[in-house]
Design a protein around this motif. Structure first.
Motif, PDB file in Angstrom:
ATOM      1  N   GLY A 195     -22.950 -15.879   4.365  1.00  0.00           N
ATOM      2  CA  GLY A 195     -21.746 -16.833   4.162  1.00  0.00           C
ATOM      3  C   GLY A 195     -21.528 -17.145   2.646  1.00  0.00           C
ATOM      4  N   VAL A 205     -19.807 -22.773   6.529  1.00  0.00           N
ATOM      5  CA  VAL A 205     -20.072 -22.292   8.046  1.00  0.00           C
ATOM      6  C   VAL A 205     -19.894 -23.735   8.570  1.00  0.00           C
ATOM      7  CG1 VAL A 205     -21.533 -20.322   7.781  1.00  0.00           C
ATOM      8  CG2 VAL A 205     -22.403 -22.404   7.980  1.00  0.00           C
ATOM      9  N   THR A 252     -22.018 -26.131  11.005  1.00  0.00           N
ATOM     10  CA  THR A 252     -23.416 -26.542  11.533  1.00  0.00           C
ATOM     11  C   THR A 252     -23.149 -27.654  12.442  1.00  0.00           C
ATOM     12  OG1 THR A 252     -24.476 -25.701   9.262  1.00  0.00           O
ATOM     13  CG2 THR A 252     -25.448 -27.567  10.819  1.00  0.00           C
ATOM     14  N   TRP A 294     -12.353 -26.772  13.869  1.00  0.00           N
ATOM     15  CA  TRP A 294     -12.503 -25.213  13.934  1.00  0.00           C
ATOM     16  C   TRP A 294     -11.665 -24.588  13.085  1.00  0.00           C
ATOM     17  CZ3 TRP A 294     -15.856 -21.264  14.393  1.00  0.00           C
ATOM     18  CH2 TRP A 294     -15.368 -19.883  14.409  1.00  0.00           C
ATOM     19  N   HIS A 307     -11.903 -25.685   9.379  1.00  0.00           N
ATOM     20  CA  HIS A 307     -12.872 -24.607   8.710  1.00  0.00           C
ATOM     21  C   HIS A 307     -12.306 -23.165   8.493  1.00  0.00           C
ATOM     22  CE1 HIS A 307     -16.208 -21.728   8.278  1.00  0.00           C
ATOM     23  NE2 HIS A 307     -16.087 -21.142   9.375  1.00  0.00           N
ATOM     24  N   ASP A 336     -21.361 -22.265  13.890  1.00  0.00           N
ATOM     25  CA  ASP A 336     -22.133 -20.939  13.617  1.00  0.00           C
ATOM     26  C   ASP A 336     -23.712 -21.081  13.175  1.00  0.00           C
ATOM     27  OD1 ASP A 336     -19.518 -19.509  12.730  1.00  0.00           O
ATOM     28  OD2 ASP A 336     -19.448 -21.405  11.368  1.00  0.00           O
ATOM     29  N   HIS A 337     -24.186 -22.256  12.980  1.00  0.00           N
ATOM     30  CA  HIS A 337     -25.432 -22.596  12.848  1.00  0.00           C
ATOM     31  C   HIS A 337     -25.829 -23.882  13.462  1.00  0.00           C
ATOM     32  CE1 HIS A 337     -28.869 -22.338  10.130  1.00  0.00           C
ATOM     33  NE2 HIS A 337     -28.853 -23.676   9.931  1.00  0.00           N
ATOM     34  N   ARG A 348     -28.627 -19.232  14.189  1.00  0.00           N
ATOM     35  CA  ARG A 348     -27.574 -19.108  14.706  1.00  0.00           C
ATOM     36  C   ARG A 348     -27.671 -19.773  16.325  1.00  0.00           C
ATOM     37  NH1 ARG A 348     -24.316 -15.465  12.017  1.00  0.00           N
ATOM     38  NH2 ARG A 348     -25.326 -14.408  10.155  1.00  0.00           N
ATOM     39  N   THR A 366     -21.263 -17.233  23.971  1.00  0.00           N
ATOM     40  CA  THR A 366     -22.064 -18.121  23.295  1.00  0.00           C
ATOM     41  C   THR A 366     -23.143 -18.551  24.275  1.00  0.00           C
ATOM     42  OG1 THR A 366     -20.623 -19.783  23.397  1.00  0.00           O
ATOM     43  CG2 THR A 366     -20.605 -18.625  21.178  1.00  0.00           C
TER      44      THR A 366
END
Length: 286
Positions: free
Chosen positions: A8, A40, A42, A193, A196, A218-219, A233, A261
Motif C-alpha cells: 500500500g 488502508v 485497519t 469505507w 477511505h 484491509d488489515h 490480512r 471475507t
C-alpha cells in the motif's frame, strides 16, 4: 510480534515500539510492537478489556506510554507540536460527550480549530470544509438541529463530520458503531469505507463484530490481554483456532457468501431440553 504491513501507499504509518500503556493506574498494554500501515483500513478487535480503546488512546496521544515510543512516519508523536499532529490525525472517541445546546453545524465547525490562528478569521475555506463534511456524511439538512436531539446514527455521523472537517488523511475511530442498530452500523461502516476509497485515507478503528471487521478492513489486529495475538490480512489471520484462543468460542470460519471475507459462525450451544420438553421448534396445539 510486529505486524507485517500489506502492500500500500507509504505515509501515515503508525508504529509502536516496546510500548507499555496504563489506564486508571493499571497496566493494560505491555511491550507492544506493532506497525499499522498507511493508506488502508485497519480494524482492531479483541475481547472486552483486552486494551483496544487504550491502544487507540495511545495512538491519538491521549495517553503517554510509560515505556516505549509511538511514531507517525518515524516521528515520535509526543515530540510533535499538538497543532501539527492535529493537522494530520483526526479522532472519533468512544461515546463522545456532546456540548450542551450545540447545533450540528456548530459541532462540525469545531473540527476547524487546528487550522485557526490568533489573527486568522474564519475563512471561506473553513466554511467549505464544514459544508463538505456535512454533505459527505449526509447530514446537510440537519445542520441547524441540536445534536442532543438526533438519533444515535445521526449523532454518530455528526461526530464523524467533525473529524472530516479537520481535513486529515488519518482517522482514528473508537467503536464507531456502538449503541447503533444493524442498519445504522452498516451505514456508518459504508461511510467509513467510502471515506477511505475516495481519498485513500488511512483509517484505524476499534470494532467488536469480527465479521464486520473482516468485511470492511484491509488489515486486522487481534488483541488479547494487552498483546497482539495476530495481525495481517483478515483472510490470513482469522481462523477457528484464533477465535477459540482469544474469545473462548468454538466456531467455524467460512467465506462470507457475498464478499468471501472470513465469517465467524459459532458452533451450536443450545441448552439441553428439560425433562419432557421437545428439542425441536415449538408447535401450536389445536
Amino acid at each position: 510480534m510486529t505486524a507485517t504491513a500489506p502492500d500500500g501507499p507509504v505515509g501515515n504509518e503508525l508504529c509502536t515500539r516496546a510500548v507499555d500503556l496504563h489506564y486508571g493506574g493499571r497496566p493494560v498494554i505491555s511491550g507492544l510492537d506493532l506497525a499499522l500501515p498507511g493508506g488502508v483500513i485497519t480494524a482492531i478487535v479483541g475481547p472486552n478489556a483486552c486494551g483496544k480503546s487504550t491502544l487507540l488512546r495511545g495512538l491519538a496521544r491521549l495517553l503517554r506510554p510509560t515505556t516505549g515510543t509511538i511514531t507517525l512516519d518515524g516521528a515520535d508523536i509526543h515530540r510533535m507540536p499538538a497543532r501539527a499532529l492535529a493537522l494530520r490525525m483526526g479522532l472519533l472517541p468512544q461515546q463522545p460527550i456532546t456540548p450542551d445546546s450545540i447545533t450540528v453545524e456548530a459541532l462540525v465547525r469545531l473540527g476547524r480549530h487546528p487550522h485557526q490562528r490568533l489573527l486568522r478569521p474564519w475563512s471561506s475555506r473553513d466554511q467549505a470544509a464544514v459544508d463538505a463534511a456535512l454533505h459527505r456524511t449526509g447530514i446537510t439538512d440537519l445542520r441547524e438541529r441540536f445534536v442532543d436531539r438526533l438519533s444515535g446514527g445521526q449523532r454518530q455521523r455528526a461526530w464523524i463530520a467533525l473529524a472530516l472537517a479537520q481535513d486529515t488523511d488519518l482517522l482514528l475511530l473508537d467503536e464507531p458503531t456502538t449503541f447503533l442498530d444493524l442498519r445504522h452500523q452498516l451505514d456508518v461502516l459504508d461511510l467509513v469505507w467510502d471515506l477511505h476509497a475516495e481519498a485513500n485515507r488511512t483509517i484505524i478503528m476499534v470494532l467488536h463484530d469480527l465479521g464486520q471487521a473482516a468485511r470492511y478492513a484491509d488489515h486486522l489486529v487481534v488483541l488479547h490481554e494487552g498483546r497482539v495475538a495476530a495481525a495481517g490480512r483478515p483472510g490470513d489471520v482469522l481462523d477457528a483456532d484464533l477465535v477459540h484462543a482469544v474469545f473462548g468460542v468454538d466456531c467455524v470460519v467460512v467465506p462470507d457468501p457475498e464478499t468471501e471475507t472470513p465469517l465467524v459462525v459459532p458452533r451450536h450451544r443450545r441448552r439441553p431440553a428439560a425433562p419432557g420438553q421437545t428439542t425441536g421448534p415449538a408447535t401450536k396445539s389445536n
